[in-house]
Motif scaffolding. Structure first.
Motif, mmCIF file in Angstrom:
data_model
loop_
_atom_site.group_PDB
_atom_site.id
_atom_site.type_symbol
_atom_site.label_atom_id
_atom_site.label_comp_id
_atom_site.label_asym_id
_atom_site.label_seq_id
_atom_site.Cartn_x
_atom_site.Cartn_y
_atom_site.Cartn_z
ATOM 1 N N LYS A 183 48.098 34.026 34.340
ATOM 2 C CA LYS A 183 49.094 33.070 34.826
ATOM 3 C C LYS A 183 49.576 32.142 33.710
ATOM 4 O O LYS A 183 50.735 31.697 33.720
ATOM 5 N N ASN A 184 48.708 31.873 32.753
ATOM 6 C CA ASN A 184 49.053 30.959 31.664
ATOM 7 C C ASN A 184 49.549 31.686 30.415
ATOM 8 O O ASN A 184 49.688 31.076 29.346
ATOM 9 N N GLY A 185 49.839 32.975 30.548
ATOM 10 C CA GLY A 185 50.457 33.724 29.466
ATOM 11 C C GLY A 185 49.557 34.069 28.303
ATOM 12 O O GLY A 185 50.040 34.475 27.242
ATOM 13 N N LEU A 186 48.241 33.920 28.475
ATOM 14 C CA LEU A 186 47.314 34.224 27.381
ATOM 15 C C LEU A 186 46.963 35.706 27.326
ATOM 16 O O LEU A 186 46.482 36.187 26.298
ATOM 17 N N VAL A 187 47.148 36.414 28.434
ATOM 18 C CA VAL A 187 46.974 37.866 28.463
ATOM 19 C C VAL A 187 48.121 38.459 29.269
ATOM 20 O O VAL A 187 48.756 37.777 30.083
ATOM 21 N N ASP A 188 48.372 39.742 29.044
ATOM 22 C CA ASP A 188 49.461 40.423 29.740
ATOM 23 C C ASP A 188 48.980 41.174 30.981
ATOM 24 O O ASP A 188 49.743 41.359 31.937
ATOM 25 N N TYR A 189 47.717 41.616 30.951
ATOM 26 C CA TYR A 189 47.172 42.414 32.053
ATOM 27 C C TYR A 189 45.716 42.040 32.280
ATOM 28 O O TYR A 189 45.056 41.485 31.396
ATOM 29 N N THR A 190 45.231 42.376 33.471
ATOM 30 C CA THR A 190 43.814 42.231 33.788
ATOM 31 C C THR A 190 43.242 43.613 34.068
ATOM 32 O O THR A 190 43.826 44.388 34.833
ATOM 33 N N VAL A 191 42.105 43.909 33.463
ATOM 34 C CA VAL A 191 41.423 45.187 33.680
ATOM 35 C C VAL A 191 40.238 44.960 34.600
ATOM 36 O O VAL A 191 39.283 44.261 34.233
ATOM 37 N N THR A 192 40.299 45.522 35.790
ATOM 38 C CA THR A 192 39.217 45.378 36.761
ATOM 39 C C THR A 192 39.390 46.392 37.879
ATOM 40 O O THR A 192 40.490 46.900 38.098
ATOM 41 N N ASP A 193 38.294 46.661 38.576
ATOM 42 C CA ASP A 193 38.360 47.470 39.792
ATOM 43 C C ASP A 193 38.109 46.607 41.025
ATOM 44 O O ASP A 193 38.022 47.115 42.139
ATOM 45 N N ASP A 194 37.976 45.318 40.819
ATOM 46 C CA ASP A 194 37.704 44.396 41.922
ATOM 47 C C ASP A 194 39.018 44.041 42.618
ATOM 48 O O ASP A 194 39.926 43.475 42.001
ATOM 49 N N THR A 195 39.111 44.350 43.901
ATOM 50 C CA THR A 195 40.382 44.195 44.620
ATOM 51 C C THR A 195 40.816 42.747 44.803
ATOM 52 O O THR A 195 42.001 42.497 45.051
ATOM 53 N N ASP A 196 39.900 41.794 44.696
ATOM 54 C CA ASP A 196 40.345 40.407 44.912
ATOM 55 C C ASP A 196 41.039 39.813 43.685
ATOM 56 O O ASP A 196 41.500 38.672 43.720
ATOM 57 N N ALA A 197 41.166 40.583 42.605
ATOM 58 C CA ALA A 197 41.952 40.107 41.462
ATOM 59 C C ALA A 197 43.390 39.855 41.886
ATOM 60 O O ALA A 197 44.029 38.895 41.445
ATOM 61 N N THR A 198 43.907 40.705 42.781
ATOM 62 C CA THR A 198 45.266 40.522 43.305
ATOM 63 C C THR A 198 45.355 39.231 44.113
ATOM 64 O O THR A 198 46.331 38.487 44.016
ATOM 65 N N THR A 199 44.332 38.946 44.885
ATOM 66 C CA THR A 199 44.309 37.743 45.711
ATOM 67 C C THR A 199 44.277 36.482 44.862
ATOM 68 O O THR A 199 44.852 35.455 45.238
#
Length: 315
Positions: A166-182
């Protein structure tokens, strides 16, 4: 656990939100890597004492060879609201240990029964993977020596990954945890390391679900998350339909007869939507201490050919 039933609902209502893309398309990106997910994967794939180190090394090599800078994010202290879930998980593990001992003491009468017992023991054992504090500290030391950026999340790693994105420090998140979207991760990459990687587009999920971000968070809480007990007999599909119709949990509760004293949606909503963290400095690759790195990997009994290939990548 993540969000109960979310993957199935995405496949049904928002299949276009999931795409397979060539890893080369992510060249030049910075990615936040949910390290807790990976450590369990490494331990599951190999029970050797250095599986976590070799696993991290292979990930670094994969990302660097594709022009991607990984930032490994480790779990911090879980919210108080998650303790109920953690206690239940521990209780389930204890039941598994008891069941394994029962199976080991059982004398099979036939070869088929012997095979069934063996298969069940293996299945239960695979679910009892433990990541020790020592494993985590060794991973951090390895990353520091290698000059690879990492950080300790204040709470759950996937929440901090969302904060960094959200703060522009990374472009993507790598995870299989579904609550990352939440938590608000807009672009999520699955943890695979092949030529093609699975990307999930959160904005497309919201569009296809016909939900705002606020209503999506409420759907996830109602469906079942790590931070509160669910309402009995209210599953993912029912939650999906109720939120689509009523938009928020407060309005849903006015229309249903089922109640639960342990359904604390307000706390869960706060955890998913409030981020009271300081923004860190920009992440960069730091110099690698070659001699110290070689010594560290030798101490962890990493094979010479793996060490030499890794050194060439990070230097």
């Amino acid at each position: 656990m993540g969000i109960r039933g979310l993957n199935n609902l995405i496949k049904k209502y928002a299949p276009d939100a999931i795409s397979e893309k060539e890893i080369s398309l992510y060249k030049g990106s910075k990615i936040a890597v949910d390290c807790s997910i990976l450590l369990y994967k490494f331990k599951y794939a190999s029970r050797t004492s250095n599986s976590h180190i070799i696993g991290i090394a292979n990930r670094i090599k994969y990302y660097f060879m594709n022009g991607i800078l990984p930032i490994f994010v480790f779990d911090g202290v879980p919210p108080e609201a998650k303790k109920i879930v953690l206690v239940k998980r521990q209780a389930n593990k204890e039941k598994m240990y008891v069941r394994i001992e029962q199976l080991r003491e059982k004398v099979p009468e036939t070869d088929d029964e012997k095979k069934l017992i063996k298969d069940e023991i293996e299945k239960l054992t695979s679910q009892l993977i433990v990541i020790k504090k020592k494993d985590v500290e060794e991973c951090k030391e390895f990353l520091k020596i290698s000059g690879i950026p990492y950080c300790n999340a204040p709470e759950d790693a996937e929440k901090y990954c969302a904060f960094l994105q959200k703060n522009g420090l990374v472009d993507y998140t790598v995870t299989d945890d579904t609550d990352a979207t939440t938590f608000g991760c807009k672009k999520i990459l699955k943890t695979g390391i092949s030529r093609y990687i699975t990307e999930i587009d959160a904005d497309m999920i919201l569009s296809k679900f016909e939900m705002t971000m606020d209503s999506f968070v409420d759907f996830c809480i109602l469906s079942g998350c790590d931070y509160t007990e669910p309402i009995p007999q209210i599953g993912p599909v029912t939650s999906f339909n109720l939120i689509r119709k009523h938009k928020c949990i407060e309005e849903v509760l006015k229309t249903i007869n089922k109640k639960s004293d342990n359904f604390d949606y307000a706390i869960s909503r706060k955890i998913f939507t409030e981020f009271e963290y300081d923004v860190p400095e920009v992440f960069t690759k730091m110099p690698c201490d070659k001699e110290k790195l070689i010594s560290f990997l030798n101490d962890k009994e990493v094979k010479e050919n793996i060490i030499s290939k890794f050194i060439k990548i990070v230097i």
